[in-house]
Design a protein around this motif. Sequence first.
Motif, PDB file in Angstrom:
ATOM      1  N   ARG A  38      62.849 -53.640 -14.266  1.00  0.00           N
ATOM      2  CA  ARG A  38      62.558 -52.535 -13.426  1.00  0.00           C
ATOM      3  C   ARG A  38      61.367 -51.972 -13.908  1.00  0.00           C
ATOM      4  O   ARG A  38      60.409 -51.522 -13.234  1.00  0.00           O
ATOM      5  N   LEU A  39      61.355 -51.629 -15.097  1.00  0.00           N
ATOM      6  CA  LEU A  39      60.345 -51.065 -15.754  1.00  0.00           C
ATOM      7  C   LEU A  39      59.070 -51.979 -15.473  1.00  0.00           C
ATOM      8  O   LEU A  39      57.825 -51.585 -15.577  1.00  0.00           O
ATOM      9  N   TRP A  40      59.233 -53.273 -15.709  1.00  0.00           N
ATOM     10  CA  TRP A  40      57.883 -54.075 -15.757  1.00  0.00           C
ATOM     11  C   TRP A  40      57.721 -54.322 -14.179  1.00  0.00           C
ATOM     12  O   TRP A  40      56.309 -54.383 -14.008  1.00  0.00           O
ATOM     13  N   TYR A  41      58.478 -54.338 -13.399  1.00  0.00           N
ATOM     14  CA  TYR A  41      58.336 -54.531 -12.001  1.00  0.00           C
ATOM     15  C   TYR A  41      57.418 -53.179 -11.366  1.00  0.00           C
ATOM     16  O   TYR A  41      56.608 -53.494 -10.548  1.00  0.00           O
ATOM     17  N   ASP A  42      57.970 -52.140 -11.775  1.00  0.00           N
ATOM     18  CA  ASP A  42      57.303 -50.898 -11.527  1.00  0.00           C
ATOM     19  C   ASP A  42      55.757 -51.075 -11.654  1.00  0.00           C
ATOM     20  O   ASP A  42      54.754 -50.582 -10.954  1.00  0.00           O
ATOM     21  N   LEU A  43      55.290 -51.621 -12.771  1.00  0.00           N
ATOM     22  CA  LEU A  43      53.713 -51.784 -13.145  1.00  0.00           C
ATOM     23  C   LEU A  43      53.282 -53.065 -12.228  1.00  0.00           C
ATOM     24  O   LEU A  43      51.891 -53.068 -11.837  1.00  0.00           O
ATOM     25  N   LEU A  44      53.904 -53.884 -11.709  1.00  0.00           N
ATOM     26  CA  LEU A  44      53.619 -54.666 -10.694  1.00  0.00           C
ATOM     27  C   LEU A  44      53.257 -54.036  -9.321  1.00  0.00           C
ATOM     28  O   LEU A  44      52.356 -54.087  -8.600  1.00  0.00           O
ATOM     29  N   THR A  64      60.551 -73.212 -24.200  1.00  0.00           N
ATOM     30  CA  THR A  64      59.816 -72.865 -22.817  1.00  0.00           C
ATOM     31  C   THR A  64      59.336 -71.339 -23.063  1.00  0.00           C
ATOM     32  O   THR A  64      58.509 -70.818 -22.106  1.00  0.00           O
ATOM     33  N   LEU A  65      60.145 -70.751 -23.613  1.00  0.00           N
ATOM     34  CA  LEU A  65      59.834 -68.886 -23.732  1.00  0.00           C
ATOM     35  C   LEU A  65      58.240 -68.696 -23.970  1.00  0.00           C
ATOM     36  O   LEU A  65      57.758 -67.917 -23.690  1.00  0.00           O
ATOM     37  N   PHE A  66      57.845 -69.638 -24.981  1.00  0.00           N
ATOM     38  CA  PHE A  66      56.633 -69.533 -25.383  1.00  0.00           C
ATOM     39  C   PHE A  66      55.490 -70.369 -24.542  1.00  0.00           C
ATOM     40  O   PHE A  66      54.631 -70.565 -25.222  1.00  0.00           O
ATOM     41  N   ALA A  67      55.985 -70.866 -23.556  1.00  0.00           N
ATOM     42  CA  ALA A  67      54.839 -71.758 -23.030  1.00  0.00           C
ATOM     43  C   ALA A  67      54.112 -70.971 -21.933  1.00  0.00           C
ATOM     44  O   ALA A  67      54.269 -69.942 -21.754  1.00  0.00           O
ATOM     45  N   PRO A  68      52.841 -71.491 -21.770  1.00  0.00           N
ATOM     46  CA  PRO A  68      51.739 -70.614 -21.185  1.00  0.00           C
ATOM     47  C   PRO A  68      52.000 -70.881 -19.632  1.00  0.00           C
ATOM     48  O   PRO A  68      52.609 -71.785 -19.291  1.00  0.00           O
ATOM     49  N   THR A  69      51.644 -69.743 -18.894  1.00  0.00           N
ATOM     50  CA  THR A  69      51.769 -69.779 -17.473  1.00  0.00           C
ATOM     51  C   THR A  69      50.544 -70.647 -16.936  1.00  0.00           C
ATOM     52  O   THR A  69      50.793 -71.503 -16.122  1.00  0.00           O
ATOM     53  N   ASP A  70      49.661 -70.195 -17.642  1.00  0.00           N
ATOM     54  CA  ASP A  70      48.309 -70.964 -17.099  1.00  0.00           C
ATOM     55  C   ASP A  70      47.289 -70.804 -18.743  1.00  0.00           C
ATOM     56  O   ASP A  70      46.863 -69.880 -19.156  1.00  0.00           O
ATOM     57  N   GLU A  96      48.979 -59.371 -14.433  1.00  0.00           N
ATOM     58  CA  GLU A  96      49.930 -59.988 -13.717  1.00  0.00           C
ATOM     59  C   GLU A  96      50.647 -60.926 -14.206  1.00  0.00           C
ATOM     60  O   GLU A  96      52.056 -61.162 -14.108  1.00  0.00           O
ATOM     61  N   HIS A  97      50.080 -61.929 -14.611  1.00  0.00           N
ATOM     62  CA  HIS A  97      50.599 -62.875 -15.485  1.00  0.00           C
ATOM     63  C   HIS A  97      51.857 -62.484 -16.469  1.00  0.00           C
ATOM     64  O   HIS A  97      52.862 -62.903 -16.651  1.00  0.00           O
ATOM     65  N   LEU A  98      51.128 -61.727 -17.209  1.00  0.00           N
ATOM     66  CA  LEU A  98      52.047 -61.016 -18.304  1.00  0.00           C
ATOM     67  C   LEU A  98      53.290 -60.407 -17.991  1.00  0.00           C
ATOM     68  O   LEU A  98      54.182 -60.561 -18.403  1.00  0.00           O
ATOM     69  N   LEU A  99      52.912 -59.563 -16.840  1.00  0.00           N
ATOM     70  CA  LEU A  99      54.089 -58.796 -16.341  1.00  0.00           C
ATOM     71  C   LEU A  99      55.314 -59.599 -15.874  1.00  0.00           C
ATOM     72  O   LEU A  99      56.353 -59.317 -15.659  1.00  0.00           O
ATOM     73  N   TYR A 100      54.824 -60.692 -15.085  1.00  0.00           N
ATOM     74  CA  TYR A 100      55.725 -61.630 -14.432  1.00  0.00           C
ATOM     75  C   TYR A 100      56.244 -62.262 -15.327  1.00  0.00           C
ATOM     76  O   TYR A 100      57.522 -62.588 -15.279  1.00  0.00           O
ATOM     77  N   ARG A 101      55.848 -62.946 -16.620  1.00  0.00           N
ATOM     78  CA  ARG A 101      56.519 -63.095 -17.572  1.00  0.00           C
ATOM     79  C   ARG A 101      57.714 -62.419 -17.949  1.00  0.00           C
ATOM     80  O   ARG A 101      58.880 -62.785 -18.250  1.00  0.00           O
ATOM     81  N   LEU A 115      40.929 -52.304 -12.283  1.00  0.00           N
ATOM     82  CA  LEU A 115      40.501 -53.453 -13.122  1.00  0.00           C
ATOM     83  C   LEU A 115      39.692 -54.488 -12.472  1.00  0.00           C
ATOM     84  O   LEU A 115      39.882 -54.535 -11.153  1.00  0.00           O
ATOM     85  N   SER A 116      39.096 -55.321 -13.243  1.00  0.00           N
ATOM     86  CA  SER A 116      38.359 -56.304 -12.383  1.00  0.00           C
ATOM     87  C   SER A 116      39.704 -57.465 -11.980  1.00  0.00           C
ATOM     88  O   SER A 116      40.704 -57.365 -12.444  1.00  0.00           O
ATOM     89  N   ASP A 117      39.104 -58.284 -11.075  1.00  0.00           N
ATOM     90  CA  ASP A 117      40.090 -59.262 -10.455  1.00  0.00           C
ATOM     91  C   ASP A 117      40.659 -60.199 -11.749  1.00  0.00           C
ATOM     92  O   ASP A 117      41.724 -60.257 -11.846  1.00  0.00           O
ATOM     93  N   GLU A 118      39.692 -60.406 -12.695  1.00  0.00           N
ATOM     94  CA  GLU A 118      40.094 -61.459 -13.645  1.00  0.00           C
ATOM     95  C   GLU A 118      41.037 -60.435 -14.767  1.00  0.00           C
ATOM     96  O   GLU A 118      41.934 -61.094 -15.241  1.00  0.00           O
ATOM     97  N   GLN A 119      40.868 -59.197 -14.816  1.00  0.00           N
ATOM     98  CA  GLN A 119      41.887 -58.370 -15.753  1.00  0.00           C
ATOM     99  C   GLN A 119      43.229 -58.279 -15.021  1.00  0.00           C
ATOM    100  O   GLN A 119      44.263 -58.536 -15.634  1.00  0.00           O
ATOM    101  N   GLN A 120      43.212 -57.944 -13.923  1.00  0.00           N
ATOM    102  CA  GLN A 120      44.508 -57.797 -13.057  1.00  0.00           C
ATOM    103  C   GLN A 120      45.189 -58.968 -12.929  1.00  0.00           C
ATOM    104  O   GLN A 120      46.384 -59.045 -13.182  1.00  0.00           O
ATOM    105  N   GLU A 121      44.040 -60.230 -12.802  1.00  0.00           N
ATOM    106  CA  GLU A 121      45.140 -61.590 -12.971  1.00  0.00           C
ATOM    107  C   GLU A 121      46.002 -61.608 -14.240  1.00  0.00           C
ATOM    108  O   GLU A 121      47.084 -62.139 -14.243  1.00  0.00           O
ATOM    109  N   ALA A 122      45.082 -61.572 -15.337  1.00  0.00           N
ATOM    110  CA  ALA A 122      45.913 -61.387 -16.665  1.00  0.00           C
ATOM    111  C   ALA A 122      47.172 -60.494 -17.111  1.00  0.00           C
ATOM    112  O   ALA A 122      48.100 -60.904 -17.452  1.00  0.00           O
TER     113      ALA A 122
END
Lengths: 157, 290
Positions: free
Chosen positions: B67-73, B184-190, B22-27, B13-20
Motif C-alpha cells: 500500500r505504501l508503494w501503490y500510494d505513490l502510484l 528473476t527478482l533482479f531481472a530488468p523490466t526493460d 512507475e517501473h520502479l514502483l510496480y516492481r 516529472l517529465s514523461d521519461e522520469q515518470q516512466e522510470a
Amino acid sequence: MDSDVPYDPSDVPTDVDASPDDCDEPAATACAYTEYEYVDAPTTEELPATGADADGVERAVWDELYDIEDPEMPVSIVDLGLLYGVTVEDGHAEVDMTLTYSGCPAREMLMSEVEERVASVDGVDDVNLRLVWNPPWGLEMVTEQGKADLNDFGLSV
Amino acid sequence: MAVKESLPAPDELSDEQQEAVEHLLYRLADDEFVIAERYTEWQVRSPTLESDLALSNIAQDELGHARLWYDLLEDFGYTESELVWERDPGEWRHSTLVEQPFAEGDWADAIVRSYLYDQAEYIRLEALEESSYPRIRDRVPKIVQEEDYHREHAENWMSRLAEEKQGLERLQEAFDRLFPYALTLFAPTDEEVEDRIDDLGLRTEPLDVMREEWLDVVVPFFQDLGVNVDDAELPEQYDVHHSEFELPEHVGRDQSHTDAWFDLQEEFTHTYRKLDRHEANRIMKDPDEA
C-alpha cells in the motif's frame, strides 16, 4: 525568453540598482522547487507533537485529540505518540499523523475519527489530515503519561 | 556514487522520469502484494500456532508495504481499482518467484521463498535509502523497521529444518525449485528504463550489483545448512562481469508470467467481480493524498 526577437545590445535597462541586495548568501541552486507537500516530513521538529504550548483553537484541537483512544489499547493517540504536528490557521487545520504499523487494519477507522473530531472543534472549518511515515514511529514516541497508561493496561514499555 | 539531485514533485516529472519512477514502483508494490497473497494461503494451515501467526503477520506487513508503494502510484492519478482489482494480469511486474504456488503442504517451500525474498528486499531497500525521489526515500525507514524479523523468522526455521534429514531434503527440493525464479527478482523490466532508473538516482545500486550482494549472502547460508547449490546456475563466481546465465522462461518483471499467476489473480479478484464492483470501497477520502 523569446528567441524570435533579435538581440539588441543597446536595449539594456539603465535603471538597475547596482547596490547589493540584502541576501547574505546566494541561493545554492538557482531554481529550487517546493517539495514539502510531497514529502512525508512532519511539520514539527520535536516528536511526538503533544501540543504542550498550544493555545486558542489549537489548544481545543489538542484537547479533542487527547480524547481519542487507540482502538486496541486504552491510551490516547497523543500519548501513544502518533501526532507529528497540528496547526490551525484561519479555520483551516493541518494535522500530521503516523501509525504504529504500515499494515494497520484500523487505518481508515482511526483517520476518519480524527478528521471528524478535529472538524467538530469550534473555530475549525476544514481539516487536512496527512499520514506521514518519517521518522517511523517507535516506542520512544510514547509519552510518560502514555507509558503509565500502558503499564496500567498491563503492557510494560 | 555521487548523490543525485532530488527529482521534482510527481506532477512535475517529465514523461521519461515518470516512466522510470512507475517501473520502479510496480516492481516494489507488485512483489509485496503478490507474496502476501500467497502467504495468506497458510492461514490456519501452518505447522504450529506460532508459525501461523508469524506468517500471517508477515503477510499483513507486506500488504502494508504494498500500500505504501501503490500510494505513490496514485500520485500519478491511478486509482486503487486500476492498480490492483482491474489491472490486466498480463501487466503486472512482480518477480515470478512470488506467484509460484506452494508445493502442497510443504512448509519448507514457504520458508525458503520467504528467505530468498526477504534477503533481496532488504538489499533493494538499502539501495532506496538515498533515492533521488523524495516520496520513495521517505517511506524506506518505516518498511526497514518492519522487515528485520522477517529474515530472522526464515533463518530460524531453516536452521531447524536442516537439523533432520527429512527437513534438509525438503529444503533442498524447495531450493532447487525456487532458486531459478528467485533470480528473476533482479531481472530488468526493460533494459533501457532500468538504466534510466539508475541514471536518475532513483536507486543507488544497479540490479546486477544487488544480485551479487544477494548471492554473497544467500548462497553461503544454504551451503552452511548442507543444501547443495552446485546445480544452481550461479553466475560464474558471482562475478558481475560474467553474469550471463539462464533465467526461467517467465521472469515477471517484463510482464511475462506463469499460468499460476493468472489463476491466482482470477481468485483474488473473484469477489470484486462477483459483486459487480467498479471501485474499491472507501469509507473516507484517502488521508495520504498529497
